[in-house]
Design a protein around this motif. Structure first.
Motif, PDB file in Angstrom:
ATOM      1  N   LEU A   1      -5.778   0.644  13.226  1.00 37.81           N
ATOM      2  CA  LEU A   1      -4.649  -0.195  13.613  1.00 37.81           C
ATOM      3  C   LEU A   1      -4.606  -1.452  12.769  1.00 37.81           C
ATOM      4  O   LEU A   1      -3.575  -1.841  12.254  1.00 37.81           O
ATOM      5  CB  LEU A   1      -4.753  -0.578  15.089  1.00 37.81           C
ATOM      6  CG  LEU A   1      -4.592   0.570  16.067  1.00 37.81           C
ATOM      7  CD1 LEU A   1      -4.723   0.062  17.489  1.00 37.81           C
ATOM      8  CD2 LEU A   1      -3.243   1.234  15.877  1.00 37.81           C
TER       9      LEU A   1
ATOM     10  N   LYS B   1      -3.133  -1.101   9.374  1.00 36.99           N
ATOM     11  CA  LYS B   1      -1.782  -0.575   9.209  1.00 36.99           C
ATOM     12  C   LYS B   1      -0.688  -1.336   9.939  1.00 36.99           C
ATOM     13  O   LYS B   1       0.481  -1.203   9.616  1.00 36.99           O
ATOM     14  CB  LYS B   1      -1.740   0.893   9.689  1.00 36.99           C
ATOM     15  CG  LYS B   1      -2.607   1.817   8.884  1.00 36.99           C
ATOM     16  CD  LYS B   1      -1.981   2.096   7.527  1.00 36.99           C
ATOM     17  CE  LYS B   1      -2.947   2.771   6.589  1.00 36.99           C
ATOM     18  NZ  LYS B   1      -3.433   4.043   7.110  1.00 36.99           N
ATOM     19  N   VAL B   2      -1.057  -2.050  10.968  1.00 38.55           N
ATOM     20  CA  VAL B   2      -0.027  -2.704  11.760  1.00 38.55           C
ATOM     21  C   VAL B   2      -0.346  -4.184  11.878  1.00 38.55           C
ATOM     22  O   VAL B   2      -1.503  -4.570  11.947  1.00 38.55           O
ATOM     23  CB  VAL B   2       0.035  -2.146  13.202  1.00 38.55           C
ATOM     24  CG1 VAL B   2       1.406  -2.403  13.796  1.00 38.55           C
ATOM     25  CG2 VAL B   2      -0.310  -0.695  13.251  1.00 38.55           C
TER      26      VAL B   2
ATOM     27  N   ALA C   1       9.238  -3.251  10.939  1.00 39.85           N
ATOM     28  CA  ALA C   1       8.508  -2.025  11.217  1.00 39.85           C
ATOM     29  C   ALA C   1       7.957  -1.533   9.899  1.00 39.85           C
ATOM     30  O   ALA C   1       8.679  -1.462   8.920  1.00 39.85           O
ATOM     31  CB  ALA C   1       9.431  -0.986  11.834  1.00 39.85           C
TER      32      ALA C   1
ATOM     33  N   ALA D   1       0.380   5.288   9.702  1.00 38.03           N
ATOM     34  CA  ALA D   1       1.288   4.367  10.364  1.00 38.03           C
ATOM     35  C   ALA D   1       0.672   3.640  11.541  1.00 38.03           C
ATOM     36  O   ALA D   1       1.335   3.323  12.513  1.00 38.03           O
ATOM     37  CB  ALA D   1       2.552   5.084  10.816  1.00 38.03           C
ATOM     38  N   GLY D   2      -0.616   3.369  11.493  1.00 43.17           N
ATOM     39  CA  GLY D   2      -1.200   2.559  12.547  1.00 43.17           C
ATOM     40  C   GLY D   2      -1.315   3.257  13.883  1.00 43.17           C
ATOM     41  O   GLY D   2      -0.856   2.751  14.900  1.00 43.17           O
ATOM     42  N   PHE D   3      -1.898   4.430  13.866  1.00 39.89           N
ATOM     43  CA  PHE D   3      -2.160   5.105  15.128  1.00 39.89           C
ATOM     44  C   PHE D   3      -3.635   5.018  15.446  1.00 39.89           C
ATOM     45  O   PHE D   3      -4.477   4.990  14.554  1.00 39.89           O
ATOM     46  CB  PHE D   3      -1.756   6.584  15.044  1.00 39.89           C
ATOM     47  CG  PHE D   3      -0.280   6.772  14.986  1.00 39.89           C
ATOM     48  CD1 PHE D   3       0.551   6.057  15.823  1.00 39.89           C
ATOM     49  CD2 PHE D   3       0.281   7.660  14.090  1.00 39.89           C
ATOM     50  CE1 PHE D   3       1.914   6.222  15.780  1.00 39.89           C
ATOM     51  CE2 PHE D   3       1.645   7.832  14.042  1.00 39.89           C
ATOM     52  CZ  PHE D   3       2.461   7.115  14.886  1.00 39.89           C
TER      53      PHE D   3
ATOM     54  N   ASN E   1       0.168   6.599  21.679  1.00 38.13           N
ATOM     55  CA  ASN E   1       0.368   5.895  20.420  1.00 38.13           C
ATOM     56  C   ASN E   1       1.803   5.424  20.237  1.00 38.13           C
ATOM     57  O   ASN E   1       2.040   4.372  19.654  1.00 38.13           O
ATOM     58  CB  ASN E   1      -0.048   6.775  19.245  1.00 38.13           C
ATOM     59  CG  ASN E   1      -1.480   6.520  18.840  1.00 38.13           C
ATOM     60  OD1 ASN E   1      -1.845   5.389  18.562  1.00 38.13           O
ATOM     61  ND2 ASN E   1      -2.293   7.560  18.838  1.00 38.13           N
TER      62      ASN E   1
ATOM     63  N   ASN F   1       2.517   1.644  19.575  1.00 37.75           N
ATOM     64  CA  ASN F   1       3.272   1.240  18.395  1.00 37.75           C
ATOM     65  C   ASN F   1       4.499   0.417  18.761  1.00 37.75           C
ATOM     66  O   ASN F   1       4.785  -0.603  18.141  1.00 37.75           O
ATOM     67  CB  ASN F   1       3.724   2.503  17.679  1.00 37.75           C
ATOM     68  CG  ASN F   1       3.315   2.509  16.240  1.00 37.75           C
ATOM     69  OD1 ASN F   1       4.053   2.022  15.409  1.00 37.75           O
ATOM     70  ND2 ASN F   1       2.131   3.022  15.960  1.00 37.75           N
TER      71      ASN F   1
ATOM     72  N   GLY G   1       5.136   8.687  12.873  1.00 40.21           N
ATOM     73  CA  GLY G   1       5.233   7.295  12.417  1.00 40.21           C
ATOM     74  C   GLY G   1       6.654   6.932  12.051  1.00 40.21           C
ATOM     75  O   GLY G   1       7.175   5.887  12.461  1.00 40.21           O
TER      76      GLY G   1
ATOM     77  N   CYS H   1       8.872   6.718  15.153  1.00 36.23           N
ATOM     78  CA  CYS H   1       8.667   5.460  15.881  1.00 36.23           C
ATOM     79  C   CYS H   1       9.388   4.321  15.166  1.00 36.23           C
ATOM     80  O   CYS H   1      10.143   3.564  15.770  1.00 36.23           O
ATOM     81  CB  CYS H   1       7.182   5.108  15.948  1.00 36.23           C
ATOM     82  SG  CYS H   1       6.264   6.040  17.138  1.00 36.23           S
ATOM     83  N   ALA H   2       9.113   4.237  13.861  1.00 34.84           N
ATOM     84  CA  ALA H   2       9.626   3.087  13.116  1.00 34.84           C
ATOM     85  C   ALA H   2      11.149   3.002  13.177  1.00 34.84           C
ATOM     86  O   ALA H   2      11.701   1.910  13.268  1.00 34.84           O
ATOM     87  CB  ALA H   2       9.155   3.159  11.670  1.00 34.84           C
TER      88      ALA H   2
END
Ligand SMILES: Nc1ncnc2c1ncn2[C@@H]1O[C@H](COP(=O)(O)OP(=O)(O)OP(=O)(O)O)[C@@H](O)[C@H]1O
Ligand SMILES: [Mg+2]
Lengths: 250, 391
Positions: free
Chosen positions: A63, A66-67, B89, B96-98, B107, B111, B155, B158-159
């Motif tokens: 996380l 990436k975020v 985003a 993608a940040g999961f 997730n 997110n 991802g 979501c975005a």
């Protein structure tokens, strides 16, 4: 439901072990479970937050890389989880006090919130620090295990502070008073003093409890809280400074 | 037009450790560690306007992903500042940040929360997200068991469903299958129409040229070119070919110099795109710095993907220039061009008849565009006349 049982497992096992040890060693503290748990639950909140909090950033590397989100959420969340456990355990503990007709005394219960605030400040402050340092030095989490072990025994949870005090500042002991002063530098000692004074009130309580009145402990805890506020600010700054580099170091 | 992302003098330094002390033990035992600075970005400044579709191109390791992460706030710039307006985003490389241990559903909520969506608002778009990603039966599986394409699907879904003002996309579309890619592109175009800002990192240069309003090319952490996508992509191609094939952009011994080349439609300089089948004239002006006997002027055409498509020279058409002294103008009349939609790059050169001496070459200096006839999918243009007769 299962989760609740789970969170009670740890103090129950501790209670069993230390009751056994206390019996074997012949250290007699009246109503030992009440005494032990009053300090142990607080310690658990602190120790669990630290050991899981140390990994909170590293474990969420995916996380963090990436975020964008405020990084302080990660250590705060681990403290939050430990706090839920603490509340659950405390509720069961209070119910236990009621059931065994031990009850509460109003004269010193006001120390409880004070000790709790100090506990929370200390936990958050130290967790901030270890979670950010652990990103760079991954073996910190092992050292934390060791440090917690030493720290645990430097805190009067299993043994009674009053008796220890009586032993080390006894007339025959030359440096006793110095040891005691040093002992008092430990903030968790003050926090545990507070919790124990607030909740433990067996007839012979004063022999087991730290040699301070509730008023003295109140003042002491206030000083501790002020110091911890500075500490929290410092560790928050450290965390904030290092958090900009988390994504590239993970 | 207002600015969505402002990047001012941004530099990013990474510390490159020979042996990075990743433990306290090493740190204590090895004393001071030697670290070298590596600048992944150097004084990068540009603005992205609101509603703009901006492409970032560059070779591997040129700093594109780093720049995107700085924009997203994930990396803190070592120098300079980035200001953004609106919710961003990001689809930054894979994943993608999961959180790998959490399920797809969890997730999605996580997110969305990071992007500031409440639980209730997420409920409202949850079905759309799953629908778009086409992953309904996997939503209760931990994402560590997802394939990389599935991760990208989720991802992206979501975005695009969390209503961001700015969306950052790093080379992720290449992973999805073709149908999904098409849907993503579609979605991206809708985004563009809705006036949202898009920053896309891509190696698909032609896609960048077709889709984007503006582009920048990074080279070793500095902005090498910025402007219209055609121009930037051309610069990129030049740089690539220079690196890979050692083509000089201009080379030659310059006994004869090319003063300039130009394209004409009839008598007028070429303006706008050609239609398939139109004629075009390539005009090359020469100047001899010393008298040269019998030079040959040649040209070559490359398409947008840098494939050679056609070439010719004066010798082939029986034209001898004789002894050249002073200035000359050579015209190549290209008959109906058989090309359909695309950009074509023109290389012109002057050399000796036996090709032993190259006087001057301008590599892909000029270009013209041919438009695709509306509603047709022709690969090439063939002049056709149709007739009918009674039998
Ligand atoms: N965390 C890091 N620590 C040290 N160096 C890094 C780090 N991240 C990136 N770099 C370096 O910065 C440079 C730029 O990397 P970046 O990922 O931005 O390239 P890129 O343009 O996205 O390349 P690609 O086209 O391959 O995706 C590379 O040389 C890389 O090695
Ligand atoms: Mg990249």
């Amino acid at each position: 439901m299962l989760g609740a049982v789970w969170s009670l497992l740890n103090p129950v096992v501790f209670l069993a072990v230390f009751t056994f040890v206390a019996k074997v060693l012949g250290a007699s503290v009246d109503d030992y479970p009440v005494f032990l748990l009053s300090g142990l639950l607080a310690w658990n909140l602190f120790a669990v937050s630290l050991s899981t909090g140390a990994q909170s950033v590293v474990a969420n590397a995916n996380l963090v890389k990436k975020v964008y989100f405020p990084r302080e959420i990660l250590p705060l969340a681990t403290v939050g989880v430990a706090l839920v456990d603490f509340v659950l355990q405390s509720m069961v503990y209070f119910a236990f006090l009621v059931v065994i007709r031990y009850g509460f005394v109003l004269g010193s219960i006001w120390l409880y919130p004070l000790a709790f605030v100090a506990l929370l400040l200390l936990t958050v402050a130290v967790t901030f620090w270890v979670s950010s340092m652990n990103v760079r030095y991954r073996d910190l989490q092992h050292l934390i295990g060791l440090a917690l072990l030493v720290w645990f025994w430097l805190t009067p949870i299993v043994y009674a502070a009053g008796k220890t005090h009586a032993q080390i500042v006894a007339p025959g002991h030359r440096w006793g008073w110095l040891f005691w002063r040093i002992y008092l530098l430990n903030p968790t000692a003050w926090i545990v003093f507070g919790f124990q004074r607030a909740l433990y009130h067996s007839p012979d309580a004063n022999k087991a409890l730290a040699p301070f009145t509730a008023q003295q402990l109140g003042v002491g805890l206030c000083v501790v809280i002020v110091i911890l506020l500075f500490l929290l600010y410092a560790t928050w700054r450290i965390f904030f400074g290092l958090s900009g580099d988390f994504a590239e170091e993970l | 037009m207002s600015i969505a992302i402002e990047i001012a003098d941004v530099s990013k330094r990474f510390r490159m450790y020979r042996e990075k002390p990743s433990s306290l033990k090493q740190r204590i035992l090895s004393g001071r560690v030697r670290a070298e600075d590596f600048w992944a970005l150097r004084d990068v400044s540009f603005d992205v306007a609101e509603g703009e579709f901006f492409a970032l191109i560059g070779q591997n390791g040129s700093g594109k992903s780093t720049l995107l992460k700085v924009i997203a706030g994930i990396l803190r710039p070592s120098e300079g500042v980035v200001r953004q307006r609106g919710r961003i985003a990001g689809l930054l490389e894979l994943g993608a940040g999961f959180h790998p241990e959490l399920t797809g559903r969890e997730n999605v909520y996580l997110n969305a929360a990071f992007l500031g969506l409440s639980h209730r608002k997420t409920d409202a778009v949850y079905d759309d997200i799953v629908e778009f990603a086409e992953l309904r039966e996997f939503m209760d599986t931990q994402v560590k068991f997802f394939s990389s394409g599935m991760l990208v699907r989720l991802g992206f879904a979501c975005a695009v469903h969390v209503d961001p003002e700015v969306i950052l996309i790093d080379e992720v579309l290449a992973v999805g299958d073709e149908a999904f890619q098409a849907r993503c592109l579609d979605r991206v175009r809708t985004f563009q129409k809705e006036g949202r800002t898009i920053v896309l990192v891509t190696h698909a240069l032609d896609m960048a040229r077709q889709l984007c309003d503006r582009a920048a090319m990074l080279d070793h952490g500095v902005i090498h070119a910025i402007g219209g996508p055609d121009q930037v992509v051309r610069e990129m191609r030049r740089t690539i070919s220079k690196h890979d094939l050692e083509f000089a952009r201009e080379e030659g011994s310059r006994e004869i110099e090319i003063l300039g080349g130009s394209l004409h439609r009839g008598a007028d300089p070429l303006a706008g795109a050609l239609a398939p089948g139109e004629c075009v004239t390539l005009q090359v002006d020469l100047k001899a710095n010393e008298p040269v006997d019998d030079p040959v002027v040649s040209f070559a055409l490359h398409d947008g993907a840098n494939n050679f498509v056609f070439g010719s020279d004066t010798a082939q058409h029986g034209l001898a220039l004789g002894r050249v002294d002073g200035k000359r103008r050579v015209r190549f009349q290209l008959g109906p061009v058989p090309f359909t939609g695309g950009q074509y790059w023109v290389t012109v050169g002057v050399h000796s008849r036996d090709n032993q001496r190259v006087y001057h070459v301008q590599d892909q200096r000029y270009s013209f565009e041919v438009r695709q006839t509306e509603g047709r999918r022709d690969q090439t243009y063939v002049p056709v006349t149709a007739e009918v007769e009674d039998l």
